[in-house]
Scaffold this active site. Structure first.
Site, PDB file in Angstrom:
ATOM      1  N   SER A 274       0.825  -1.208   0.000  1.00  0.00           N
ATOM      2  CA  SER A 274       0.000   0.000   0.000  1.00  0.00           C
ATOM      3  C   SER A 274       0.863   1.263   0.000  1.00  0.00           C
ATOM      4  CB  SER A 274      -0.948  -0.042   1.202  1.00  0.00           C
ATOM      5  OG  SER A 274      -1.878   1.003   1.165  1.00  0.00           O
ATOM      6  N   ASP A 444      -9.564  -5.023  -5.354  1.00  0.00           N
ATOM      7  CA  ASP A 444      -8.951  -4.012  -4.496  1.00  0.00           C
ATOM      8  C   ASP A 444      -9.602  -2.651  -4.719  1.00  0.00           C
ATOM      9  OD1 ASP A 444      -7.228  -2.361  -3.019  1.00  0.00           O
ATOM     10  OD2 ASP A 444      -5.497  -3.610  -3.486  1.00  0.00           O
ATOM     11  N   HIS A 477      -7.405  -5.430  -0.969  1.00  0.00           N
ATOM     12  CA  HIS A 477      -6.230  -4.774  -0.401  1.00  0.00           C
ATOM     13  C   HIS A 477      -5.615  -5.528   0.782  1.00  0.00           C
ATOM     14  CE1 HIS A 477      -3.919  -1.083  -0.809  1.00  0.00           C
ATOM     15  NE2 HIS A 477      -3.862  -0.976   0.515  1.00  0.00           N
TER      16      HIS A 477
END
Length: 501
Positions: A274, A444, A477
């Protein structure tokens, strides 16, 4: 790292296992008390001070009671002496009077003990609350022995932040750390280094890397639980939170790279998740840290975020929520704090947001999380970040560009950048020979497929043998660091990629 395994109900192995279980229970209690103190540090500090005053006052009362009894006894003796030997009171007092305690003495005693108690409570509490990664990270789910874990000093950045860093010194295969290629693991937004330890040891990336012959280092971004230190500022100071991810690129990442490189004498592999991917890409686009880099693996890569589908993130950006918090004087964005909880409740009231599963509402529908992993996650995460950092990300969502922080004032921008608008980070300028492993998911909501494709397009001239792209249609994610099948689906290919570099 060794795993605990039962080998019967008698003999030395059984006794050893019982002893280890008892030690683990003690350590769990210790960690629980630590977490309680961190959340109520001021209460405990004042409580320590009041306890000191109460102790002093109790001592004073006992002394006063004792003196009263002594005085009563002396009075009876004085009467006897006066009757038998005609000694007057003044003369007798000079001989036997022990002296009286007065109010000034009491106040001085209580005040001194309050100051001393407060000092010990506060300083001891700060030491206690800011200790580096303890055994709670080593023994998640009770499986990890401390021998594989090494606690090091802290990394000090050029702008004064003191960052916690940890090291997994050896894997099942053994081997000296100096002979093992180093790997730096960098977590994402609102997380800390425990990101890489949420899964059981046989599934977590940190321990899989160690078991495959790598020297593993775990970073913690400024402002998170294990990186609260600063050479001159306190987290209670507004100036402490005056940063965005630009400073992570300029200060945190270089300091951490230099520390690991200096400790090992080797170039390192890098794994980011991320926001950990964004700061790496931004640094590489400016040719920073490349002289210390072997290769980089980017999980849920974040660069362009103009097309994210997360309802929470887009609503927060579109409604300038982070800016509003900053204008209200809230410089620390604490996801566990009352203000942010209220913000989340307000967002969840919107018609197009279902917050029955808050994690999925924010990250996208994760396919492969064990239900117990969410409880473990909530025990340790989320972590604080700077409100200014949240503003910076909101700016990226609204503009669709990768630029430095915009002060929304030409004069301020000129002051910081020498130009009226913030400079852009150019992903196309990443050197073509940097070995990159990109892994992203179709579900995601933060690292959207369209945004990732923009990043891939900017790397179109990259050396083909230096770029590996992995796509999982069902991954969101959180799957990349919490999915129960991530070891087989993502980590094994990642480790194979590292071994080729």
């Amino acid at each position: 790292m060794q795993r605990f395994r039962s080998k019967g109900n008698s003999g030395v192995p059984y006794l050893k296992n019982k002893a280890l279980n008892s030690l683990s229970a003690v350590q769990d209690t210790y960690s629980s008390i630590k977490d309680l103190f961190e959340r109520h540090r001021v209460v405990f500090t004042i409580g320590t001070s009041l306890a000191s005053v109460a102790t002093a006052w109790g001592g004073y009362c006992l002394r006063h009671l004792y003196e009263s009894k002594v005085n009563q006894r002396l009075e009876s003796i004085e009467n006897a002496m006066k009757n038998n030997y005609h000694i007057e009171h003044a003369e007798f007092k000079k001989l036997v009077d022990p002296g009286n305690s007065n109010i000034a003495t009491c106040i001085a005693t209580a005040g001194t003990t309050f100051v001393v108690g407060y000092g010990f409570g506060w300083r001891g509490g700060r030491w206690y609350a800011n200790r580096k990664f303890r055994e709670e990270q080593m023994k998640l789910l009770g499986h990890i022995k401390p021998k594989r874990w090494q606690l090091l000093g802290r990394v000090t950045t050029e702008d004064g932040f003191i960052l916690g860093i940890q090291r997994v010194t050896k894997g099942q295969s053994g081997g000296a750390p100096g002979s093992r290629p180093p790997v730096l693991l960098q977590h994402g937004l609102l997380m800390d280094g425990i990101t890489w330890l949420l899964l059981p040891p046989e599934q977590s990336l940190a321990f899989l890397l160690a078991d495959n012959g790598f020297d593993v280092w775990i970073a913690n971004t400024r402002g998170t639980k294990y990186s609260l230190g600063h050479t001159s500022l306190s987290p209670n100071d507004a100036a402490y939170w005056g940063w965005s991810w630009d400073e992570l690129v300029s200060y945190d990442l270089p300091a951490t790279f230099e520390y690991v490189n200096g400790q090992t004498g080797q170039k390192l592999h890098y794994v980011g998740h991320s926001l950990g991917t964004l700061i790496a890409l931004a640094a590489f686009s400016k040719s920073q840290q490349l002289n210390m880099l072997r290769s980089a693996a980017l999980l849920s890569p974040i660069a362009y975020v103009g097309q994210i589908t997360s309802p929470l993130a887009t609503n927060a950006a579109d409604n300038f929520i982070a800016e509003a918090l900053y204008w209200l004087g809230l410089h620390e964005f604490d996801p566990r704090g009352e203000t942010v909880v209220k913000f989340l409740k307000d967002i969840c009231k919107k018609k197009n947001i279902d917050c029955t599963n808050l994690l999925n509402s924010f990250t996208g529908r994760n396919c492969c999380l064990n239900s117990s992993i969410v409880d473990i996650f909530l025990d340790h995460e989320p972590q604080s970040t700077a409100t200014k950092n949240m503003i910076h990300i909101s700016q990226m969502i609204r503009t669709g560009t990768i630029a430095m922080y915009d002060y929304n004032d030409e004069d301020e921008n000129k002051k910081h950048y020498g130009q009226p608008t913030p400079p852009l980070y150019n992903m196309a300028s990443i050197p073509n020979n940097v070995p990159l492993f990109l892994s992203y998911g179709g579900a995601d909501a933060l690292s959207d497929v369209k945004d990732v494709q923009l990043l891939i397009n900017s790397l179109k001239d990259h050396d083909q043998d230096k770029l590996v792209i992995q796509f999982r249609d069902d991954y969101a994610h959180a799957d990349f660091v919490m999915a129960q099948n991530a070891a087989q689906e993502v980590y094994v290919p990642l480790i194979d990629f590292f071994k080729l570099q």
